[in-house]
Design a protein around this motif. Structure first.
Motif, PDB file in Angstrom:
ATOM      1  N   GLN A   1      -0.482   9.757  -7.521  1.00  0.00           N
ATOM      2  CA  GLN A   1      -1.078   9.065  -6.533  1.00  0.00           C
ATOM      3  C   GLN A   1      -0.359   7.851  -6.036  1.00  0.00           C
ATOM      4  O   GLN A   1      -0.759   7.101  -5.112  1.00  0.00           O
ATOM      5  N   PHE A   2       1.070   8.044  -6.296  1.00  0.00           N
ATOM      6  CA  PHE A   2       1.902   6.880  -5.628  1.00  0.00           C
ATOM      7  C   PHE A   2       2.752   7.559  -4.474  1.00  0.00           C
ATOM      8  O   PHE A   2       3.397   8.843  -5.013  1.00  0.00           O
ATOM      9  N   LYS A   3       2.988   7.292  -3.528  1.00  0.00           N
ATOM     10  CA  LYS A   3       4.201   7.833  -2.366  1.00  0.00           C
ATOM     11  C   LYS A   3       5.284   7.413  -2.875  1.00  0.00           C
ATOM     12  O   LYS A   3       6.461   8.031  -2.649  1.00  0.00           O
TER      13      LYS A   3
ATOM     14  N   PHE B   1      -0.185   3.891  -2.074  1.00  0.00           N
ATOM     15  CA  PHE B   1      -0.833   4.864  -2.616  1.00  0.00           C
ATOM     16  C   PHE B   1      -1.444   6.248  -1.591  1.00  0.00           C
ATOM     17  O   PHE B   1      -1.666   6.241  -0.257  1.00  0.00           O
ATOM     18  N   THR B   2      -1.795   7.161  -2.081  1.00  0.00           N
ATOM     19  CA  THR B   2      -2.062   8.424  -1.592  1.00  0.00           C
ATOM     20  C   THR B   2      -3.680   8.039  -1.348  1.00  0.00           C
ATOM     21  O   THR B   2      -4.393   7.203  -1.980  1.00  0.00           O
TER      22      THR B   2
ATOM     23  N   GLY C   1      -2.896   3.460 -11.624  1.00  0.00           N
ATOM     24  CA  GLY C   1      -2.998   4.780 -10.987  1.00  0.00           C
ATOM     25  C   GLY C   1      -2.010   5.849 -11.575  1.00  0.00           C
ATOM     26  O   GLY C   1      -1.149   5.550 -12.409  1.00  0.00           O
TER      27      GLY C   1
ATOM     28  N   ASP D   1     -10.575   6.891  -5.143  1.00  0.00           N
ATOM     29  CA  ASP D   1     -10.737   6.984  -6.407  1.00  0.00           C
ATOM     30  C   ASP D   1     -11.843   6.024  -7.017  1.00  0.00           C
ATOM     31  O   ASP D   1     -11.841   4.859  -7.346  1.00  0.00           O
TER      32      ASP D   1
ATOM     33  N   ARG E   1      -5.928   7.846  -4.578  1.00  0.00           N
ATOM     34  CA  ARG E   1      -5.918   6.837  -5.174  1.00  0.00           C
ATOM     35  C   ARG E   1      -7.020   5.728  -4.540  1.00  0.00           C
ATOM     36  O   ARG E   1      -7.918   5.089  -5.002  1.00  0.00           O
ATOM     37  N   LEU E   2      -6.762   5.589  -3.238  1.00  0.00           N
ATOM     38  CA  LEU E   2      -7.462   4.762  -2.369  1.00  0.00           C
ATOM     39  C   LEU E   2      -8.986   4.941  -2.556  1.00  0.00           C
ATOM     40  O   LEU E   2      -9.855   4.152  -2.041  1.00  0.00           O
TER      41      LEU E   2
ATOM     42  N   ASN F   1       0.843  -1.283  -0.040  1.00  0.00           N
ATOM     43  CA  ASN F   1      -0.035  -0.072   0.055  1.00  0.00           C
ATOM     44  C   ASN F   1       0.951   1.334   0.076  1.00  0.00           C
ATOM     45  O   ASN F   1       1.341   1.831   1.099  1.00  0.00           O
TER      46      ASN F   1
END
Length: 290
Positions: A257-259, A209-210, A253, A216, A213-214, A207
């Motif tokens: 939207q990715f860390k 994601f920001t 994504g 979305d 995205r979670l 996980n």
């Protein structure tokens, strides 16, 4: 023309479906050599429900249109499945597919009679040529491919297909928010039997994601799992016919939207008798990793 068999059609009793039935279903069935009817075309005495059940029992193929979530069609389709009938499911939109039928393949025709007719003709011609073909009870002969290469356990897959939705943006930070990362999975049926035992496929990754995205809802929502993992489901797996291919594209994504970008994943293969897990490494193509 040789009569190939009897098709009984289950769909809502609604005049808006008349053209869909007459030109999308019946005309196509007749073209393929099948005799096709709905219950409202038949002359009979007694209960209409008894007649419907009787025709389901007699039919060689059932075509069921699940559009508009009609409860009668759902119930009758369940009866056909209980009798182990060959059932072809149709719907105008995926939202109308009930949970218990999501793992079955559907023709999604979006109110387009041409799309319906073309897809239905392919299925009917296959049934016609393979009347006595058994369906597979195992999916061991399904092979997975990505980027032209067969997927093996602990192998490497490619995340690419970066789609520049706004190709004239020059600012790198702004462009990073419009790049879509996706993963293409190709399925090949190397066996001689139809494959319909895979109910779903999913990608399990860390996980990273920001919240955007979670949460979305415009794209397929990710499922948050324990141990800081998420699952991206495919949501739909069609029948894979012998010696043929099928393809799925997973939306991962946008870069914004990715860390961080994941480096590993597990391909989850969900079947009626359990789950297969295939661990894989991720390589990025045309993606600038900061």
């Amino acid at each position: 023309m040789k009569q190939e068999g009897f098709i009984f059609v289950l769909m809502p009793f609604d005049s808006t479906f008349d053209d869909i039935y007459n030109f999308g279903i019946k005309q196509t069935a007749n073209k393929c050599g099948f005799y096709c009817e709905r219950v409202d075309e038949q002359i009979f005495e007694g209960s209409i429900l008894t007649r419907i059940y009787n025709q389901i029992e007699k039919a060689d193929i059932i075509i069921a249109d699940l559009s508009n979530k009609n409860p009668n069609v759902f119930y009758e389709t369940g009866y056909a499945h209980a009798l182990n009938k060959n059932v072809i499911l149709l719907t105008q939109k995926t939202e109308d597919i009930p949970f218990d039928l999501k793992h079955y393949p559907h023709i999604i025709y979006k109110n387009n009679i041409g799309t319906l007719s073309e897809s239905l003709e392919l299925k009917l011609n296959w049934f016609k040529k393979n009347k006595n073909e058994e369906r597979a009870d195992e999916s061991g002969f399904i092979e997975f491919y990505n980027d032209g290469n067969k997927i093996e356990e602990n192998g490497t897959v490619i995340f690419n297909d970066i789609e520049h939705l706004h190709p004239f943006i020059e600012d790198e930070d702004e462009l990073a928010g419009t790049n879509h990362i996706s993963f293409t999975l190709n399925l090949y049926n190397s066996g001689n039997k139809i494959m319909d035992t895979i109910s779903d496929l999913g990608l399990e990754i860390e996980n990273i994601f920001t919240d955007s995205r979670l949460n979305d809802y415009e794209e397929r929502k990710v499922i948050q799992l324990p141990n800081n993992k998420v699952l991206i489901p495919s949501g739909y797996v069609d029948l894979v016919y012998p010696k043929s291919w099928s393809s799925l594209k997973f939306y991962i994504g946008t870069k914004s939207q990715f860390k961080k970008l994941p480096t590993e994943m597990v391909l989850k293969v969900y079947k009626e008798n359990g789950v297969n897990s295939i661990p894989l490494k991720i390589e990025y193509r045309n993606v600038k990793i900061k």
